[in-house]
Design an enzyme around this catalytic site. Structure first.
Site, short mmCIF file in Angstrom:
data_model
loop_
_atom_site.label_atom_id
_atom_site.label_comp_id
_atom_site.label_asym_id
_atom_site.label_seq_id
_atom_site.Cartn_x
_atom_site.Cartn_y
_atom_site.Cartn_z
N TYR A 55 -7.35 11.52 -2.86
CA TYR A 55 -8.30 12.11 -1.93
C TYR A 55 -8.66 13.53 -2.37
O TYR A 55 -7.84 14.22 -2.97
CB TYR A 55 -7.70 12.17 -0.52
CG TYR A 55 -7.66 10.80 0.14
CD1 TYR A 55 -8.78 10.30 0.78
CD2 TYR A 55 -6.52 10.01 0.09
CE1 TYR A 55 -8.77 9.04 1.38
CE2 TYR A 55 -6.50 8.75 0.69
CZ TYR A 55 -7.63 8.27 1.32
OH TYR A 55 -7.62 7.03 1.90
N ASN A 89 0.86 -1.20 0.00
CA ASN A 89 0.00 0.00 0.00
C ASN A 89 0.89 1.24 0.00
O ASN A 89 1.79 1.35 0.84
CB ASN A 89 -0.88 0.02 1.26
CG ASN A 89 -1.62 1.34 1.42
OD1 ASN A 89 -2.59 1.61 0.71
ND2 ASN A 89 -1.15 2.19 2.32
N GLU A 90 0.64 2.12 -0.93
CA GLU A 90 1.41 3.38 -1.00
C GLU A 90 2.89 3.12 -0.69
O GLU A 90 3.49 3.75 0.19
CB GLU A 90 0.81 4.44 -0.06
CG GLU A 90 -0.60 4.81 -0.47
CD GLU A 90 -1.19 6.04 0.24
OE1 GLU A 90 -0.53 6.60 1.13
OE2 GLU A 90 -2.32 6.43 -0.13
N GLU A 130 -8.44 3.98 -2.99
CA GLU A 130 -8.67 4.95 -1.91
C GLU A 130 -9.10 6.26 -2.55
O GLU A 130 -8.35 6.85 -3.33
CB GLU A 130 -7.41 5.17 -1.06
CG GLU A 130 -7.11 4.00 -0.14
CD GLU A 130 -5.97 4.25 0.83
OE1 GLU A 130 -5.74 5.41 1.23
OE2 GLU A 130 -5.28 3.26 1.18
O1 AHR Z 1 -7.18 6.24 4.43
C1 AHR Z 1 -6.23 6.74 5.28
C2 AHR Z 1 -4.81 6.55 4.75
O2 AHR Z 1 -4.64 7.28 3.59
C3 AHR Z 1 -4.42 5.15 4.34
O3 AHR Z 1 -4.02 4.37 5.41
C4 AHR Z 1 -3.27 5.40 3.42
O4 AHR Z 1 -3.14 4.39 2.45
C5 AHR Z 1 -3.59 6.75 2.80
O5 AHR Z 1 -2.52 7.59 2.84
#
Ligand code: AHR
Length: 544
Positions: free
Chosen positions: A294, A214-215, A349
């Site tokens: 996001y 992840n990331e 995400e």
């Molecule tokens: O969703 C919160 C965080 O955001 C996650 O853990 C991460 O993958 C992202 O940076």
């Protein structure tokens, strides 16, 4: 509010200017040919035309996926209360949450993280003796590990979703991940399979998705693309799914870490992984590339999730539309190396990330969810649908009590958020076929921000029913829509709409229905279907 009056004079020039700028900024989103007729723009009837003969890509139900990380009260309290809780539960899992999630037909849930996944050691969370650890990423709180592999899989079975498991690449080993998958999936009587049976599940589990890290460019180990690629090759080779039911058509899809934005380091990342995949040998493979994006405007997240006005409403919605150009950018790179679109782009995400609620633990990412989030969700789901040929999965962050949640809980209380209602309204779009729709979006302006006033998608479900979604972004003006269905004579039509008194209206435990759906009146006139959209609303219409 600025009401744009379109005439053939100067105001019309302003509209043309805005049109040109928007067309440059968000070209594929909508057709912005504004009509300057001399009437007040907000009263124009918008013509929407659906090309019912031109079936497009299937809108993969997995774009409605969810994300549940061990973070704040997302898992503990939100899902897991334990079998001894007074809160109604089945084997420790909240019954109210399960039934709410069943109603939105959650296709898959990504678990256990997020950043948490790259510090997760599965063995600590199986069997009668759980190892109590810490959650350093999210507040440094105790992680009791009472919700582990079996509890997660019990939970998704209760709601009828598929498992998307992210394995630990950052601080784990390929062996640890390989053993987890053997434990989960082998039908043969290995020591690990016997341990699984002793822990209550003799049959192998089905794991639909495997996230490999992840990331990894950030919280997942700060890796370079070269280093991550070497890990991807190893994990994708050795972390095997042994479930006989998943050897052919229902294969587990392996998702590689992908970009987290549009900057150069992420375009390089996508280039690097996709180029390597194009030339890959038999011994490694992947089926999807993840993307995280996001809606935050700036770091650290500063926008309030409640108690804001039209300025913040328009700023957030402007920012969320960046999703489209980001998908375009990375899809274009993917197209170079994968013109047949074998590799899915999985936006695993996404959602709004606001300032934590005053008084809440800052590491718990608790925020309210308003009418603005409902509009934001609809705009993003429409973007995914428009890219259905490449975007075949997405997971909103996060399902319960964290970031842009579907559900908020407080002890035995539960409330459904505006975003939840959007996901419920969109259920008919799951696996429906995309239909092209053209319309004059018009524009909505507040201060120096101008946005397309309406957005829309259309689709045909497997039973042949036609579905339309139309979002009215304008918080001040209703809009009349006249839809022509390209020769089809509609016999009946019905719809529902989600709106609220204010852009920051929220549902609370005391007032759970401030933002909720209601029927919308739809008229059929020959081949035309007409209806009126309230300001700041999300509407879904079905036509037969
Ligand atoms: O969703 C919160 C965080 O955001 C996650 O853990 C991460 O993958 C992202 O940076």
């Amino acid at each position: 509010m600025i009401l744009l009056k379109s005439t053939n004079g100067p105001a019309c020039s302003i509209l043309s200017y805005i049109t040109k700028r928007l067309t440059l900024l968000i070209p594929p989103l909508v057709c912005l040919s504004l009509i300057c007729t001399g009437s007040t723009f907000a009263q124009e009837k918008v013509q929407l035309s659906v090309d019912t003969s031109n079936l497009g890509a299937r809108i993969d139900r997995n774009i409605f996926g969810q994300f549940a990380e061990h973070l704040g009260q997302g898992v503990y309290e939100g899902i897991w209360v334990g079998p001894d809780s007074k809160i109604s539960n089945t084997r420790g899992i909240r019954n109210d949450v399960v039934s709410a999630l069943k109603a939105i037909k959650v296709p898959n849930i990504r678990w256990p993280g997020g950043c948490f996944a790259d510090e997760y050691h599965w063995r600590k969370a199986i069997g009668p003796q759980r190892v109590v650890t810490l959650n350093p990423n999210w507040g440094g709180v105790i992680e009791p590990n009472t919700f582990g592999t079996h509890e997660f899989l019990d939970f998704i079975e209760q709601i009828g979703a598929d498992a998307y498991i992210s394995v630990n690449v950052g601080s784990g080993t390929p062996q640890e991940a390989a053993e987890w998958l053997e434990y989960l999936t082998t039908p043969q009587q290995t020591t690990l399979a016997k341990e699984r049976a002793a822990n209550g599940h003799a049959a192998p589990y089905k794991i639909a998705y495997l996230g490999i890290g992840n990331e990894s460019w950030d919280c997942g180990g700060n890796m370079t693309p070269e280093y991550y690629l070497s890990q991807l090759k190893i994990y994708s080779r050795f972390v095997r799914n042994f479930n006989p039911a998943q050897q052919d058509k229902q294969q587990m899809l392996k998702i590689a870490v992908g970009p987290g934005g549009g900057e150069e380091r992420w375009t390089e990342w996508t280039e690097h992984i996709m180029k390597a995949w194009q030339n890959h040998q038999w011994s490694w493979d992947m089926n999807g590339l993840s993307m995280h994006n996001y809606t935050v405007v700036r770091w650290p997240p500063a926008f309030a999730s409640v108690g804001f006005g039209e300025t913040e409403y328009s700023q957030i919605l402007k920012s969320t539309l960046d999703m489209e150009s980001l998908i375009d950018k990375h899809s274009a790179i993917m197209d170079k190396y994968d013109p047949q679109k074998k590799i899915a782009l999985i936006v695993d995400e996404w959602g709004a990330w606001y300032a934590s609620l005053p008084g809440s633990h800052p590491g718990f990412l608790a925020q309210q969810n308003s009418m603005r989030d409902a509009i934001l969700a609809a705009l993003n789901l429409n973007i995914f649908a428009r890219h259905a040929d490449r975007v075949r999965g997405a997971n909103i962050a996060q399902m319960i009590n964290v970031l842009q949640a579907m559900i908020l809980t407080d002890k035995d209380k539960m409330v459904l958020t505006p975003t939840y209602h959007v996901f419920k309204m969109y259920v008919p779009f799951q696996d429906a076929s995309f239909l092209p729709v053209t319309f004059n979006a018009g524009s909505y302006t507040h201060g120096d921000i101008t946005l397309p006033r309406i957005d829309a998608i259309a689709a045909k479900d497997t039973a042949g029913k036609l579905w339309l979604e139309i979002t009215n972004v304008d918080p001040n003006n209703s809009v009349e829509i006249e839809t022509s269905l390209n020769g089809i004579n509609a016999k009946s039509a019905r719809g529902e709409t989600l709106t609220a008194p204010k852009v920051d209206s929220v549902n609370t435990f005391d007032a759970p229905n401030t933002v909720t759906t209601k029927p919308i009146s739809v008229k059929i006139e020959g081949a035309k279907v007409t209806f009126k959209l309230e300001p700041k609303s999300v509407s879904v219409i079905s036509v037969e």
